[in-house]
Scaffold this motif. Structure first.
Motif, PDB file in Angstrom:
ATOM      1  N   HIS A 203       0.846  -1.193   0.000  1.00  0.00           N
ATOM      2  CA  HIS A 203       0.000   0.000   0.000  1.00  0.00           C
ATOM      3  C   HIS A 203       0.879   1.239   0.000  1.00  0.00           C
ATOM      4  CE1 HIS A 203      -3.676   2.307   0.864  1.00  0.00           C
ATOM      5  NE2 HIS A 203      -2.892   3.061   1.621  1.00  0.00           N
ATOM      6  N   CYS A 204       0.944   1.902  -1.149  1.00  0.00           N
ATOM      7  CA  CYS A 204       1.699   3.149  -1.226  1.00  0.00           C
ATOM      8  C   CYS A 204       0.965   4.209  -0.414  1.00  0.00           C
ATOM      9  CB  CYS A 204       1.822   3.580  -2.686  1.00  0.00           C
ATOM     10  SG  CYS A 204       2.618   5.183  -2.886  1.00  0.00           S
ATOM     11  N   THR A 205       1.724   4.971   0.373  1.00  0.00           N
ATOM     12  CA  THR A 205       1.077   5.958   1.246  1.00  0.00           C
ATOM     13  C   THR A 205       0.666   7.221   0.493  1.00  0.00           C
ATOM     14  OG1 THR A 205       3.285   6.756   1.832  1.00  0.00           O
ATOM     15  CG2 THR A 205       2.247   5.178   3.337  1.00  0.00           C
ATOM     16  N   HIS A 206       0.934   7.285  -0.805  1.00  0.00           N
ATOM     17  CA  HIS A 206       0.465   8.436  -1.574  1.00  0.00           C
ATOM     18  C   HIS A 206      -1.015   8.269  -1.901  1.00  0.00           C
ATOM     19  CE1 HIS A 206       0.300  10.790  -5.563  1.00  0.00           C
ATOM     20  NE2 HIS A 206       0.172  11.640  -4.563  1.00  0.00           N
ATOM     21  N   ARG A 207      -1.335   7.389  -2.826  1.00  0.00           N
ATOM     22  CA  ARG A 207      -2.754   7.174  -3.166  1.00  0.00           C
ATOM     23  C   ARG A 207      -3.127   5.710  -3.206  1.00  0.00           C
ATOM     24  NH1 ARG A 207      -3.807  11.956  -7.651  1.00  0.00           N
ATOM     25  NH2 ARG A 207      -3.488  13.651  -6.186  1.00  0.00           N
ATOM     26  N   GLY A 208      -2.359   4.886  -2.510  1.00  0.00           N
ATOM     27  CA  GLY A 208      -2.765   3.493  -2.337  1.00  0.00           C
ATOM     28  C   GLY A 208      -2.346   2.549  -3.443  1.00  0.00           C
ATOM     29  N   GLY A 209      -1.390   2.912  -4.253  1.00  0.00           N
ATOM     30  CA  GLY A 209      -0.934   2.019  -5.323  1.00  0.00           C
ATOM     31  C   GLY A 209      -0.372   0.711  -4.780  1.00  0.00           C
ATOM     32  N   SER A 210      -0.439  -0.318  -5.616  1.00  0.00           N
ATOM     33  CA  SER A 210       0.095  -1.626  -5.226  1.00  0.00           C
ATOM     34  C   SER A 210       1.597  -1.660  -5.459  1.00  0.00           C
ATOM     35  CB  SER A 210      -0.587  -2.728  -6.046  1.00  0.00           C
ATOM     36  OG  SER A 210       0.118  -3.941  -5.909  1.00  0.00           O
ATOM     37  N   GLN A 222       9.720   1.024  -5.946  1.00  0.00           N
ATOM     38  CA  GLN A 222       9.095   2.196  -6.571  1.00  0.00           C
ATOM     39  C   GLN A 222       7.650   1.892  -6.921  1.00  0.00           C
ATOM     40  OE1 GLN A 222      11.198   4.726  -9.371  1.00  0.00           O
ATOM     41  NE2 GLN A 222       9.540   4.480 -10.847  1.00  0.00           N
ATOM     42  N   CYS A 223       6.763   2.783  -6.504  1.00  0.00           N
ATOM     43  CA  CYS A 223       5.331   2.617  -6.799  1.00  0.00           C
ATOM     44  C   CYS A 223       5.084   2.836  -8.289  1.00  0.00           C
ATOM     45  CB  CYS A 223       4.522   3.611  -5.969  1.00  0.00           C
ATOM     46  SG  CYS A 223       2.761   3.544  -6.332  1.00  0.00           S
ATOM     47  N   PRO A 224       4.262   1.982  -8.904  1.00  0.00           N
ATOM     48  CA  PRO A 224       4.027   2.111 -10.346  1.00  0.00           C
ATOM     49  C   PRO A 224       3.094   3.269 -10.718  1.00  0.00           C
ATOM     50  CG  PRO A 224       2.721   0.318  -9.473  1.00  0.00           C
ATOM     51  CD  PRO A 224       3.575   0.820  -8.333  1.00  0.00           C
ATOM     52  N   TRP A 225       2.376   3.832  -9.745  1.00  0.00           N
ATOM     53  CA  TRP A 225       1.362   4.832 -10.108  1.00  0.00           C
ATOM     54  C   TRP A 225       1.952   6.217 -10.333  1.00  0.00           C
ATOM     55  CZ3 TRP A 225      -3.760   3.791  -6.927  1.00  0.00           C
ATOM     56  CH2 TRP A 225      -4.262   2.540  -7.302  1.00  0.00           C
ATOM     57  N   HIS A 226       2.746   6.719  -9.366  1.00  0.00           N
ATOM     58  CA  HIS A 226       3.307   8.072  -9.528  1.00  0.00           C
ATOM     59  C   HIS A 226       4.788   8.117  -9.177  1.00  0.00           C
ATOM     60  CE1 HIS A 226      -1.004   8.417  -8.305  1.00  0.00           C
ATOM     61  NE2 HIS A 226      -1.052   9.136  -9.409  1.00  0.00           N
ATOM     62  N   GLY A 227       5.412   6.950  -8.998  1.00  0.00           N
ATOM     63  CA  GLY A 227       6.872   6.905  -8.880  1.00  0.00           C
ATOM     64  C   GLY A 227       7.461   7.120  -7.503  1.00  0.00           C
ATOM     65  N   SER A 228       6.675   7.146  -6.437  1.00  0.00           N
ATOM     66  CA  SER A 228       7.262   7.280  -5.097  1.00  0.00           C
ATOM     67  C   SER A 228       8.191   6.108  -4.821  1.00  0.00           C
ATOM     68  CB  SER A 228       6.164   7.307  -4.028  1.00  0.00           C
ATOM     69  OG  SER A 228       5.408   8.481  -4.121  1.00  0.00           O
ATOM     70  N   GLY A 240       9.310  11.344  -3.524  1.00  0.00           N
ATOM     71  CA  GLY A 240       7.866  11.553  -3.480  1.00  0.00           C
ATOM     72  C   GLY A 240       7.212  11.186  -4.800  1.00  0.00           C
ATOM     73  N   PRO A 241       5.942  11.479  -4.903  1.00  0.00           N
ATOM     74  CA  PRO A 241       5.138  12.405  -4.095  1.00  0.00           C
ATOM     75  C   PRO A 241       4.709  11.896  -2.715  1.00  0.00           C
ATOM     76  CG  PRO A 241       3.784  11.413  -5.795  1.00  0.00           C
ATOM     77  CD  PRO A 241       5.187  10.965  -6.061  1.00  0.00           C
ATOM     78  N   ALA A 242       4.886  10.635  -2.385  1.00  0.00           N
ATOM     79  CA  ALA A 242       4.482  10.167  -1.040  1.00  0.00           C
ATOM     80  C   ALA A 242       5.280  10.924   0.024  1.00  0.00           C
ATOM     81  CB  ALA A 242       4.724   8.662  -0.930  1.00  0.00           C
TER      82      ALA A 242
HETATM   83  S1  FES Z   1       0.026   5.977  -5.363  1.00  0.00           S
HETATM   84 FE1  FES Z   1       2.105   5.525  -5.148  1.00  0.00          FE
HETATM   85  S2  FES Z   1       3.127   7.230  -5.901  1.00  0.00           S
HETATM   86 FE2  FES Z   1       1.029   7.762  -6.062  1.00  0.00          FE
END
Ligand code: FES
Length: 269
Positions: A203-210, A222-228, A240-242
């Motif tokens: 659970h990415c703490t930015h927007r919950g990406g896997s 590295q989160c696949p959604w926004h690169g945190s 970031g952005p997390a």
């Molecule tokens: S949900 Fe992971 S970087 Fe945005």
């Protein structure tokens, strides 16, 4: 107690979507052309296309429900998008079914009311399709993931012992590969770094990406959604952005298995 399951990495749901989409949008176009050109053959074709489209939509809904239930990360912006996507698709099927039912026989000319209902159904379908594209392209639902050394997506259900302080799992990963563990509804990622195995919340703490769908290298995921990026030694944010760290778990070897501590204690997410 363990069981293997794999709900991800299958492109079946996105691959089925073009059929109901083409049939139902085609139905509206055939009906409009039939009325415009006064050609009964065209609107009759439209009536049959609605039947085909609704059936194809119901078939496509089955893998869609599986994706919604098991693939889309819970408590995430992707889950909200998936919910709206599903509701709009259901609305579209209801509207086209109503239009077909109101029409009666297939050779009856569709009137303005029926064409209007079909138009609303098409609008719902197009909006749902646009959201579905975002779910695939940005949220990576239905994407066939690969890790380092062509590692395939792995998904394992683990039953936590009642009151147990830890869970035991097999490793079986190469360096920089991950797998998703489902521990009584909670999603935990097991990964192997050059220094050994690590475990952390999926659970990415930015927007919950896997994070299991992301990339792990040199002890960083590295989160696949926004690169945190998160340091897997302590969960701290490296990029970031997390802004907040992820939760990491203690992992120890226990014979030929791995013991992960603290998973059963934490709440399901
Ligand atoms: S949900 Fe992971 S970087 Fe945005």
């Amino acid at each position: 107690m363990r069981s293997k399951a794999s709900f991800r990495g299958h492109p079946s749901h996105p691959a089925l979507i073009p059929f109901p989409f083409a049939f139902l949008i085609g139905a509206l176009l055939f009906d409009l052309a039939g009325v415009w050109l006064d050609r009964p053959g065209l609107w009759t074709t439209g009536a049959y296309l609605i039947v085909a489209g609704v059936i194809a939509g119901l078939i496509a809904a089955v893998p869609g429900i599986i994706d919604y239930r098991y693939t889309v990360p819970p408590n995430s912006t992707g889950k909200k998008r998936a919910t709206r996507h599903a509701l709009l698709n259901v609305l579209a099927l209801i509207l086209f079914t109503a239009a077909r039912w109101l029409r009666g026989d297939v050779d009856v000319e569709p009137d303005t009311l029926i064409l209007g209902i079909e138009g609303l159904g098409a609008l719902a379908l197009i909006t749902a399709g646009w959201m579905g594209g975002t779910l695939v392209n940005r949220n990576q639902v239905g994407v066939d993931h690969r890790y380092a050394n062509a590692g395939k997506w792995q998904d394992e259900a683990v039953k936590a012992e009642r009151g147990g302080a830890s869970i035991k799992v097999k490793g079986g990963l190469e360096v920089n590969q991950m797998k998703l563990l489902r521990v009584d509804g909670k999603r935990v990622v097991l990964g192997r770094t050059a220094d050994g195995y690590v475990a952390f919340d999926d659970h990415c703490t930015h927007r919950g990406g896997s994070l299991a769908g992301g990339v792990m290298i040199c002890g960083t995921v590295q989160c696949p959604w926004h690169g945190s990026q998160f340091d897997l030694a302590n969960g701290e944010v490296k990029a970031g952005p997390a802004r907040n760290p992820i939760h990491v778990y203690r992992v120890e070897r226990a014979g030929d298995e791995l013991e992960i501590f603290g998973v059963a204690d934490s709440s399901a997410s």
